[in-house]
Design a protein around this motif. Structure first.
Motif, short mmCIF file in Angstrom:
data_model
loop_
_atom_site.label_atom_id
_atom_site.label_comp_id
_atom_site.label_asym_id
_atom_site.label_seq_id
_atom_site.Cartn_x
_atom_site.Cartn_y
_atom_site.Cartn_z
N CYS A 100 -40.56 84.31 -14.20
CA CYS A 100 -40.38 82.85 -14.22
C CYS A 100 -39.43 82.35 -13.15
O CYS A 100 -38.96 81.21 -13.23
CB CYS A 100 -39.87 82.41 -15.59
SG CYS A 100 -40.92 82.92 -16.95
N ARG A 103 -39.71 78.98 -11.68
CA ARG A 103 -39.75 77.90 -12.66
C ARG A 103 -38.35 77.54 -13.17
O ARG A 103 -38.20 76.59 -13.93
CB ARG A 103 -40.63 78.29 -13.86
CG ARG A 103 -42.07 78.59 -13.50
CD ARG A 103 -43.06 78.28 -14.61
NE ARG A 103 -42.68 78.77 -15.92
CZ ARG A 103 -43.32 79.76 -16.57
NH1 ARG A 103 -44.33 80.39 -16.00
NH2 ARG A 103 -42.95 80.11 -17.79
N ASP A 105 -35.08 75.77 -13.49
CA ASP A 105 -34.65 74.44 -13.06
C ASP A 105 -33.39 74.57 -12.20
O ASP A 105 -32.32 74.96 -12.70
CB ASP A 105 -34.37 73.59 -14.32
CG ASP A 105 -34.02 72.15 -14.00
OD1 ASP A 105 -33.60 71.87 -12.86
OD2 ASP A 105 -34.14 71.30 -14.91
N ASP A 147 -35.68 81.06 -22.26
CA ASP A 147 -36.50 79.89 -22.61
C ASP A 147 -37.42 79.47 -21.47
O ASP A 147 -38.44 78.81 -21.72
CB ASP A 147 -35.60 78.71 -23.00
CG ASP A 147 -35.00 78.85 -24.39
OD1 ASP A 147 -35.46 79.72 -25.15
OD2 ASP A 147 -34.05 78.10 -24.70
N THR A 148 -37.08 79.85 -20.25
CA THR A 148 -37.92 79.50 -19.11
C THR A 148 -39.33 80.08 -19.24
O THR A 148 -40.29 79.55 -18.68
CB THR A 148 -37.27 80.00 -17.79
OG1 THR A 148 -35.94 79.52 -17.71
CG2 THR A 148 -38.03 79.52 -16.57
N LEU A 149 -39.46 81.15 -19.99
CA LEU A 149 -40.77 81.78 -20.20
C LEU A 149 -41.69 80.90 -21.04
O LEU A 149 -42.91 81.04 -20.99
CB LEU A 149 -40.59 83.14 -20.87
CG LEU A 149 -41.83 84.01 -21.08
CD1 LEU A 149 -42.47 84.36 -19.74
CD2 LEU A 149 -41.46 85.29 -21.84
N HIS A 150 -41.10 79.99 -21.85
CA HIS A 150 -41.86 79.15 -22.77
C HIS A 150 -42.70 79.99 -23.74
O HIS A 150 -43.86 79.71 -24.02
CB HIS A 150 -42.78 78.17 -22.02
CG HIS A 150 -42.05 77.24 -21.10
ND1 HIS A 150 -41.03 76.41 -21.53
CD2 HIS A 150 -42.17 77.01 -19.78
CE1 HIS A 150 -40.56 75.71 -20.51
NE2 HIS A 150 -41.22 76.07 -19.43
N ASN A 151 -42.06 81.05 -24.23
CA ASN A 151 -42.68 81.94 -25.22
C ASN A 151 -41.81 81.90 -26.46
O ASN A 151 -40.67 82.38 -26.45
CB ASN A 151 -42.78 83.36 -24.65
CG ASN A 151 -43.46 84.33 -25.60
OD1 ASN A 151 -43.11 84.43 -26.77
ND2 ASN A 151 -44.44 85.05 -25.10
N GLN A 152 -42.34 81.30 -27.53
CA GLN A 152 -41.52 81.07 -28.72
C GLN A 152 -41.00 82.37 -29.32
O GLN A 152 -39.90 82.41 -29.88
CB GLN A 152 -42.31 80.28 -29.77
CG GLN A 152 -43.56 81.00 -30.28
CD GLN A 152 -44.26 80.23 -31.38
OE1 GLN A 152 -43.61 79.60 -32.22
NE2 GLN A 152 -45.59 80.25 -31.37
N SER A 155 -38.05 83.63 -27.21
CA SER A 155 -36.88 82.78 -27.46
C SER A 155 -36.29 83.05 -28.84
O SER A 155 -35.06 83.11 -29.01
CB SER A 155 -37.27 81.31 -27.33
OG SER A 155 -37.60 81.00 -25.99
N GLN A 156 -37.14 83.21 -29.85
CA GLN A 156 -36.67 83.51 -31.20
C GLN A 156 -35.95 84.85 -31.24
O GLN A 156 -34.92 85.00 -31.90
CB GLN A 156 -37.84 83.49 -32.19
CG GLN A 156 -38.36 82.11 -32.51
CD GLN A 156 -39.66 82.15 -33.31
OE1 GLN A 156 -40.12 83.22 -33.73
NE2 GLN A 156 -40.26 80.99 -33.52
#
Length: 224
Positions: A100, A103, A105, A147-152, A155-156
């Motif tokens: 990522c 991606r 920010d 969190d940049t991966l956008h994989n819940q 992240s959990q």
């Protein structure tokens, strides 16, 4: 009325959970220490049920261990615990950053770097005063990258490790490690801001390894 009572009971259990966790992470309750429900009820000014429910939740999060007839032990991380947590971090975090990288920010990276820089001159201060904000920033830094991966699920998983990682930090880090870790975070962010992917991933891997070595060396040489 039953629903109201149940909601209030749940709220009290959450209060008990938060207060006991805070006492653990502030070392008012020491890793390896034994307490009982009655002592915790007295400390918190709460009844038996919310305290018991809080203890069960804390046990699920590995912050306490319940021993029948002996009481409640404040968890003291073992070398195996430390190894397992840092092993999964080393597998997860650099891989996420690599996947990522473009991606991330850059404004977040600049803002986080500025916040970390604010603590750079705190080394001459009291370590107990500087540890808490640096632990919080440490958590924010690593969680944001995952969190940049956008994989819940990733992240959990990372969030599920946070409290235990905090316990490891307060138990097995020397005060100087907080500032060294802070500088390592800044170096990683510099590489991200300058778009040096290989350097950023290597620096992140090195940072996790160094954090592991600090914790494991302290635990192996501690006398309990």
């Amino acid at each position: 009325m039953a629903a109201v009572a149940e909601k209030r009971q749940g709220s009290l259990s959450r209060i008990a959970y938060d207060q006991i966790k805070t006492m653990i992470l502030q070392k008012d309750l020491i890793p390896g220490q034994f307490v009982n429900e009655a002592q915790l009820q007295q400390l918190l000014g709460l009844g038996r049920t919310p305290v018991r429910e809080a203890i069960l939740a804390l046990a699920q999060d590995n912050l306490v261990r319940v021993h029948p007839r002996r009481g409640i032990e404040i968890t003291r991380p073992t070398p195996k615990d430390i190894h397992d947590i840092f092993e999964i971090r080393l597998l997860l975090e650099p891989l996420v950053l690599r996947q990522c990288f473009y991606r991330v920010d850059l404004q977040w990276a600049l803002d986080m770097r500025a916040r970390l820089i604010q603590h750079q001159d705190d080394e001459a201060g009291n370590a107990g005063q500087t540890a808490a904000p640096l632990i919080d920033l440490d958590n924010q830094f690593h969680l944001a990258l995952v969190d940049t991966l956008h994989n819940q699920y990733a992240s959990q998983l990372m969030r599920s490790l946070t409290d235990y990682l905090n316990l490891i930090r307060i138990t097995a880090w020397r005060p100087s490690r907080y500032q060294v870790s802070n500088r390592e975070h800044i170096a990683i962010l510099d590489a991200i801001i300058e778009q040096r992917m290989e350097d950023a991933c290597q620096l992140l891997s090195d940072h996790i390894q160094l954090s592991y070595q600090e914790a494991i060396n302290t635990m192996l040489h501690a006398s309990f």
